[in-house]
Design a protein around this motif. Structure first.
Motif: not given
Lengths: 250, 441
Positions: B229-234, B263-268, B290-291
């Motif tokens: 029942d936990a909610d984690l936004q990462h 969600f992962n963003m790689t810009s470097g 997502n990413g």
């Protein structure tokens, strides 16, 4: 000096010549209709004026307000006051219509050395024009043309015309895919833009649209040339006699 | 000429690094044994190369060129430079935990700002605490066999162990910041994040470098347990220095009726790999992974996700977007496993790549392994250039070419960024994408 002057324009697509020395002069305040059968080069002419890639101009010139239009990028042409209303406006998912309108208007203003529109002024203006064209607010929040009906797409083109206030509007087959009611709304929007400083070039296959947007001058195109020009009665004459008579003249 | 020898050297040099670093690594007794075991596991393959299927598109023997020695403890100058970077991060509204060159730095962290129900210990303290029960288990990788993750366990110098108590709902994001200030050195960090039953939290991870730093190596792992029942936004924003190598692993276990959005963003970074192992372990769990990769120059970025559906009635969604310019290389490997028990699984994966130059490359490897018969699973993949007809439409409306491209690229990555529910974190990700676009012009 005419607003738009096309002189002996020759255009190729890949290896095929589509326009074989087309000439046309449009003055501010006038409405011109360009009629002709499919494949006569009407849309090619509109694309070349707007600067669409893929066309090779092999001869002639296009002057807009006395300047060489062919040397300008499409965005430069838009900033100078050229507007092409697309036959098939594209859908751009992920770009909200409102964002698109503001980005485009401010890009044009910036290119002309004018200041950006303030947000409240911009919103007020868009709402005003949208209401006149019967465009609901929620359409403006959606992606550009995404899920719009044929009529909504054309009204969105007219909305842009009203916002950007171009001095030359080219309407490419505006009636295609529209029923009579949708056509009337779009045509009313266009008629509201008639002005002594502005010229309209209406490209159409059928005379029907010209009942709603009444031209001053009608040109008949065939096989890449203007073969006949006349008053609005020429359009009516074409409706009864058809284009076949001009196939030989070209 | 001696290419083969040079590649083998990279593997050998690393064992020297382990030998020489061993005295500096925290922990005694069973912890040392765990490290030795992990290093032995690493040594079975050494640096992964293209003949190891999971690393087919990210050949570290070719891409990592050299193995760097362990980074030194940050000195006063390093902390000063780290502080400068931190002040430029637009994330003041978060409880911040800062790791400088792989060492947790309380001085730059904001432990008080974490909120009620959040406790933090540092890995080094727990491993070093010889008096208490040794926590060698913190260096175990469970069933996951991966050379770079094994290496992480062998070399981990520090990290943070974060626990969010059951029912807690800290108001601000918990922010782990990795700052590199060193040149030509490597940092190995390992953190834990557990979120109790019914708790709700947001976790932000940032990878940044001090001004002027170009080349270093980072190997990070974060092991996350999400209670029922936990909610984690990462959200993870990777903005490493241009020549940096970043290999990071996330291991996540999702409890019943829990919601996990990552969600992962790689810009470097120069070469990077982000590998996520997500086990959907409790019924009724919802996962969204997502990413976005935004690459230019000769950047190489690999996102590899393993979505493991172990129980029935769960859903997972994966949306991935890559924008690749110049000679960049983007890799997306998405594996979905639906185990025999996991009936009524609803798993979907969609990946799209936008190639902005003729030399840009995007590899996409979807793998669906379905052992249950009553499931809804699907995947789709596309790659291509910007649509010329859309570009012309925008230009005909007055947008200069770069602006028209920018608007279309923003819309393209927007679909993945929109999955971030938290307004602040979504804006951070959107701003990172915008910075990349502006630098491109």
């Amino acid at each position: 000096m005419p607003l738009l002057e096309v002189k002996n324009l020759q255009v190729r697509v890949e290896e095929r010549e589509i326009l074989h020395g087309l000439s046309l002069a449009v003055n501010a305040g006038e409405i011109h209709a360009i009629m002709g059968p499919n494949g006569s080069g009407k849309s090619t002419l509109s694309h070349v004026i707007a600067g669409k890639p893929g066309y090779e101009v092999t001869g002639g010139e296009i002057l807009f307000k006395g300047e060489n239009l062919l040397e300008m990028s499409p965005d430069r042409r838009a900033a100078k006051g050229v507007f092409l209303a697309f036959q098939y406006p594209v859908e751009i998912p992920g770009v909200a219509t409102m964002t698109f309108l503001r980005t485009a208007l401010n890009a044009q203003r910036k290119a002309r050395g004018e200041g950006e529109f303030s947000t409240p002024d911009f919103l007020k203006k868009v709402r005003e024009v949208a209401a006149r064209l019967n465009i609901p607010q929620d359409m403006l929040r959606r992606g550009v043309n995404v899920g719009f009906s044929g009529g909504e797409k054309k009204r969105n083109e007219v909305l842009q015309m009203a916002l950007f206030e171009p001095s030359l509007c080219i309407l490419d087959e505006m009636d295609s895919g529209l029923d009579i009611d949708a056509l009337r709304v779009a045509a009313d929007g266009v008629n509201a833009l008639r002005s002594p400083d502005r010229a309209l070039v209406v490209i159409t296959h059928y005379q029907r649209l010209l009942n709603y947007i009444v031209p001053d001058i009608v040109h008949v195109m065939s096989k890449g040339r203007v073969v006949k020009s006349g008053g609005k009665e020429l359009a009516i004459e074409l409706e009864t006699s058809g284009y076949a008579q001009f196939e030989d003249a070209a | 000429m001696n290419v083969v020898v040079a590649k083998a050297d990279a593997g050998r040099a690393l064992s020297d690094v382990f030998a020489s670093a061993r005295d500096r690594l925290p922990g005694l007794g069973t912890v040392v044994d765990a490290r030795k075991q992990a290093f032995a596991s690493y040594q079975q393959t050494g640096l992964p190369h293209r003949r190891i299927e999971d690393w087919k598109y990210t050949d570290l023997r070719a891409l990592m060129r050299e193995v760097l020695p362990l980074a030194a403890e940050p000195d006063a100058e390093a902390l000063r430079r780290a502080e400068l970077v931190l002040s430029s991060l637009a994330t003041s509204d978060s409880g911040r935990l800062v790791l400088v060159d792989g060492t947790f730095t309380p001085l730059l962290s904001d432990l008080a700002g974490l909120g009620d129900g959040v406790t933090v210990r540092r890995l080094r303290d727990v491993l070093d605490n010889a008096g208490n029960e040794a926590r060698a288990d913190l260096l175990h990788n469970g069933a996951i066999v991966d050379p770079m993750l094994a290496l992480n366990a062998a070399m981990a110098t520090d990290g943070v162990l974060i626990a969010v108590a059951a029912g807690a709902a800290p108001a601000r994001p918990i922010h782990i910041v990795h700052v590199a200030t060193h040149l030509s050195a490597a940092a190995y960090t390992r953190s834990y994040f557990t979120i109790g039953v019914g708790a709700r939290a947001t976790l932000l991870e940032s990878f940044v470098a001090a001004d002027g730093v170009r080349s270093y190596q980072a190997n990070d792992a974060i092991i996350t347990g999400i209670g029922d029942d936990a909610d984690l936004q990462h959200v993870r924003l990777m903005a490493d220095a241009p020549d940096a190598v970043n290999i990071s692993t996330a291991i996540v276990t999702v409890g019943a009726k829990a919601r996990f959005s990552t969600f992962n963003m790689t810009s470097g970074g120069g070469v990077s790999r982000y590998q996520g192992y997500i086990t959907v372990a409790g019924e009724g769990a919802e996962v969204s992974a997502n990413g976005v990769n935004l690459l230019k120059g000769s950047q190489h970025a690999d996102t590899t996700l393993f979505m493991d559906h172990a129980v029935p009635n769960c859903s997972s969604r994966e949306i991935f977007r890559a924008v690749v310019d110049d000679r960049g290389h983007s890799v997306f490997q998405g594996r979905i496993m639906v185990r025999p028990k996991a009936q009524k699984t609803d798993a979907k994966m969609m990946t799209r790549a936008l190639l902005l130059s003729d030399e840009a490359e995007a590899d996409n490897k979807p793998e669906l392994e379905i052992f249950a018969d009553d499931v809804t699973c699907g995947h789709g993949a596309t790659s291509g250039a910007l649509d010329e007809s859309l570009l012309f439409y925008l230009r005909a409306r007055g947008l200069p070419e770069s602006e028209a491209q920018g608007l279309l690229i923003q819309a393209f990555v927007g679909e993945a960024i929109e999955t971030i529910a938290d307004d602040g974190l979504r804006e951070l990700a959107a701003a990172a994408a915008l910075r990349w676009l502006e630098a491109r012009r």
